[in-house]
Design an enzyme around this catalytic site. Structure first.
Site, PDB file in Angstrom:
ATOM      1  N   ASP A 117       0.920  -1.083   0.073  1.00 48.84           N
ATOM      2  CA  ASP A 117      -0.001   0.047  -0.131  1.00 48.84           C
ATOM      3  C   ASP A 117       0.893   1.200   0.157  1.00 48.84           C
ATOM      4  O   ASP A 117       1.716   1.444   0.778  1.00 48.84           O
ATOM      5  CB  ASP A 117      -1.001  -0.046   1.084  1.00 48.84           C
ATOM      6  CG  ASP A 117      -1.743  -1.402   1.120  1.00 48.84           C
ATOM      7  OD1 ASP A 117      -2.237  -1.486   0.031  1.00 48.84           O
ATOM      8  OD2 ASP A 117      -2.161  -1.772   2.259  1.00 48.84           O
ATOM      9  N   GLU A 192      -0.851 -10.656  -8.247  1.00 48.38           N
ATOM     10  CA  GLU A 192      -2.141 -10.114  -8.858  1.00 48.38           C
ATOM     11  C   GLU A 192      -2.400  -8.916  -9.232  1.00 48.38           C
ATOM     12  O   GLU A 192      -2.803  -8.487 -10.341  1.00 48.38           O
ATOM     13  CB  GLU A 192      -3.072 -10.271  -7.669  1.00 48.38           C
ATOM     14  CG  GLU A 192      -4.469 -11.112  -8.123  1.00 48.38           C
ATOM     15  CD  GLU A 192      -4.648 -12.114  -7.056  1.00 48.38           C
ATOM     16  OE1 GLU A 192      -4.174 -12.062  -5.949  1.00 48.38           O
ATOM     17  OE2 GLU A 192      -5.361 -12.967  -7.352  1.00 48.38           O
ATOM     18  N   TYR A 193      -1.750  -7.730  -8.561  1.00 50.17           N
ATOM     19  CA  TYR A 193      -1.698  -6.641  -8.721  1.00 50.17           C
ATOM     20  C   TYR A 193      -0.981  -6.199 -10.028  1.00 50.17           C
ATOM     21  O   TYR A 193      -1.133  -5.367 -10.736  1.00 50.17           O
ATOM     22  CB  TYR A 193      -1.064  -5.731  -7.524  1.00 50.17           C
ATOM     23  CG  TYR A 193      -2.516  -5.230  -6.695  1.00 50.17           C
ATOM     24  CD1 TYR A 193      -3.077  -5.996  -5.707  1.00 50.17           C
ATOM     25  CD2 TYR A 193      -2.743  -3.866  -6.492  1.00 50.17           C
ATOM     26  CE1 TYR A 193      -4.123  -5.833  -4.972  1.00 50.17           C
ATOM     27  CE2 TYR A 193      -3.693  -3.508  -5.510  1.00 50.17           C
ATOM     28  CZ  TYR A 193      -4.456  -4.577  -4.974  1.00 50.17           C
ATOM     29  OH  TYR A 193      -5.201  -4.099  -4.219  1.00 50.17           O
ATOM     30  N   GLU A 194       0.196  -6.909 -10.120  1.00 47.36           N
ATOM     31  CA  GLU A 194       1.150  -6.607 -11.239  1.00 47.36           C
ATOM     32  C   GLU A 194       0.461  -7.036 -12.554  1.00 47.36           C
ATOM     33  O   GLU A 194       0.440  -6.257 -13.582  1.00 47.36           O
ATOM     34  CB  GLU A 194       2.387  -7.579 -11.008  1.00 47.36           C
ATOM     35  CG  GLU A 194       3.381  -7.401 -12.026  1.00 47.36           C
ATOM     36  CD  GLU A 194       4.785  -8.361 -11.641  1.00 47.36           C
ATOM     37  OE1 GLU A 194       4.691  -8.922 -10.609  1.00 47.36           O
ATOM     38  OE2 GLU A 194       5.641  -8.133 -12.550  1.00 47.36           O
TER      39      GLU A 194
HETATM   40  N1  SAM Z   1       0.957  -8.601  -2.829  1.00 49.38           N
HETATM   41  C1  SAM Z   1      -0.176  -8.770  -3.355  1.00 49.38           C
HETATM   42  C2  SAM Z   1      -0.094  -8.170  -5.100  1.00 49.38           C
HETATM   43  O1  SAM Z   1       0.740  -7.833  -5.366  1.00 49.38           O
HETATM   44  O2  SAM Z   1      -1.202  -8.449  -5.590  1.00 49.38           O
HETATM   45  C3  SAM Z   1      -1.114  -7.747  -2.720  1.00 49.38           C
HETATM   46  C4  SAM Z   1      -1.059  -6.363  -2.988  1.00 49.38           C
HETATM   47  S1  SAM Z   1      -2.104  -5.195  -1.912  1.00 49.38           S
HETATM   48  C5  SAM Z   1      -1.983  -3.788  -2.698  1.00 49.38           C
HETATM   49  C6  SAM Z   1      -1.273  -5.052  -0.246  1.00 49.38           C
HETATM   50  C7  SAM Z   1      -1.658  -6.247   0.688  1.00 49.38           C
HETATM   51  O3  SAM Z   1      -0.779  -5.993   1.834  1.00 49.38           O
HETATM   52  C8  SAM Z   1      -3.141  -6.124   1.302  1.00 49.38           C
HETATM   53  O4  SAM Z   1      -3.624  -7.123   1.100  1.00 49.38           O
HETATM   54  C9  SAM Z   1      -2.816  -5.547   2.478  1.00 49.38           C
HETATM   55  O5  SAM Z   1      -3.778  -5.893   3.468  1.00 49.38           O
HETATM   56  C10 SAM Z   1      -1.498  -6.078   2.893  1.00 49.38           C
HETATM   57  N2  SAM Z   1      -0.628  -5.175   3.944  1.00 49.38           N
HETATM   58  C11 SAM Z   1      -0.526  -3.849   4.204  1.00 49.38           C
HETATM   59  N3  SAM Z   1       0.168  -3.654   5.229  1.00 49.38           N
HETATM   60  C12 SAM Z   1       0.463  -4.653   5.723  1.00 49.38           C
HETATM   61  C13 SAM Z   1       0.771  -5.057   7.169  1.00 49.38           C
HETATM   62  N4  SAM Z   1       1.309  -3.944   7.801  1.00 49.38           N
HETATM   63  N5  SAM Z   1       1.029  -6.280   7.477  1.00 49.38           N
HETATM   64  C14 SAM Z   1       0.391  -7.312   6.889  1.00 49.38           C
HETATM   65  N6  SAM Z   1      -0.110  -7.154   5.641  1.00 49.38           N
HETATM   66  C15 SAM Z   1      -0.238  -5.908   5.315  1.00 49.38           C
END
Ligand code: SAM
Length: 216
Positions: A117, A192-194
């Site tokens: 994020d 997935e996001y990529e």
């Molecule tokens: N890595 C995946 C992808 O590239 O498709 C998901 C990307 S998504 C934007 C970011 C994920 O990181 C979210 O599901 C969010 O809940 C998780 N996340 C963010 N901060 C986190 C934290 N401090 N601890 C664990 N998970 C976290």
């Protein structure tokens, strides 16, 4: 990623054989848990886990742990996991801030941060997974010669990380602002996001960081 709350998600996760329910009890015992001495690689913020499950399928001699803080997101990953015949991957529903309580010093061999994020507002900078709040945690749990691999489509977060990572005493070993058209694309597994963002024509940034060798 934060999906609408799914009724029963917590219960399903609590009963899942693919989720480590009491991960803090495994601190220092992960190799014993996996039953081998293979390297342990983790993805922090795995979302629905496409990337890390694909890696686990491709690399049976590596142990993987996927970390996600939201139940509703993790649940989607578990549904996919149930269709797979692999034994070298587990998941945990924890916040990255708890990693130090879950892994002993140098227990992890690689950390993947994918499409974390971006938290664009300055006042939220500490929530970024490449901020100086998280880098010291990675420093503790990662082997001395371990690496962090970070991918994002977000130029702001990438530029920030190109500064925050060296400031925290790491070396950026390699970096690209256009992963899919660079030498770093070899063997790349899409998240997935990529898949979504590159499908929209957005370039993907990637960096690989290791400990600062100059400081040794
Ligand atoms: N890595 C995946 C992808 O590239 O498709 C998901 C990307 S998504 C934007 C970011 C994920 O990181 C979210 O599901 C969010 O809940 C998780 N996340 C963010 N901060 C986190 C934290 N401090 N601890 C664990 N998970 C976290």
């Amino acid at each position: 990623m934060r999906l609408r709350h799914i009724k029963g998600a917590e219960e399903d996760i609590a009963e899942s054989p693919y989720v480590v329910q009491e991960p803090k009890e495994l601190k220092g015992k992960w190799h014993e848990f996996f039953g081998n001495n293979n390297p342990i690689r983790i993805e922090v913020g795995m979302g629905k886990g496409k990337f890390i499950m694909e890696l686990a399928e491709k690399n049976p001699d590596v142990n993987y742990v996927g970390i996600e803080r939201y139940s509703s997101v993790l649940l989607r990953g578990l549904q996919k996991r149930a269709e797979m015949e692999i034994s070298n991957i587990y998941f945990m529903r924890i916040d990255a801030l708890e990693l130090e309580e879950v892994f002993a010093e140098e227990e992890v061999d690689r950390i993947y941060l994918n499409f974390s994020d971006p938290w664009p507002k300055d006042r939220h900078a500490k929530r970024r997974l490449t901020s100086d709040r998280f880098l010291p945690i990675y420093d503790k749990i990662l082997k001395k010669d371990g690496i962090i691999e970070f991918k994002t489509d977000n130029q702001g977060l990438f530029n920030y990380s190109m500064e925050s990572i060296p400031e925290a005493g790491w070396t950026v070993e390699a970096a690209t602002f256009d992963l899919h058209n660079s030498w770093m694309a070899e063997g790349n597994v899409m998240t997935e996001y990529e898949t979504k963002f590159s499908g929209e024509g957005k370039p993907i940034c990637k960096l690989i960081a290791s400990r600062n060798k100059d400081a040794e």
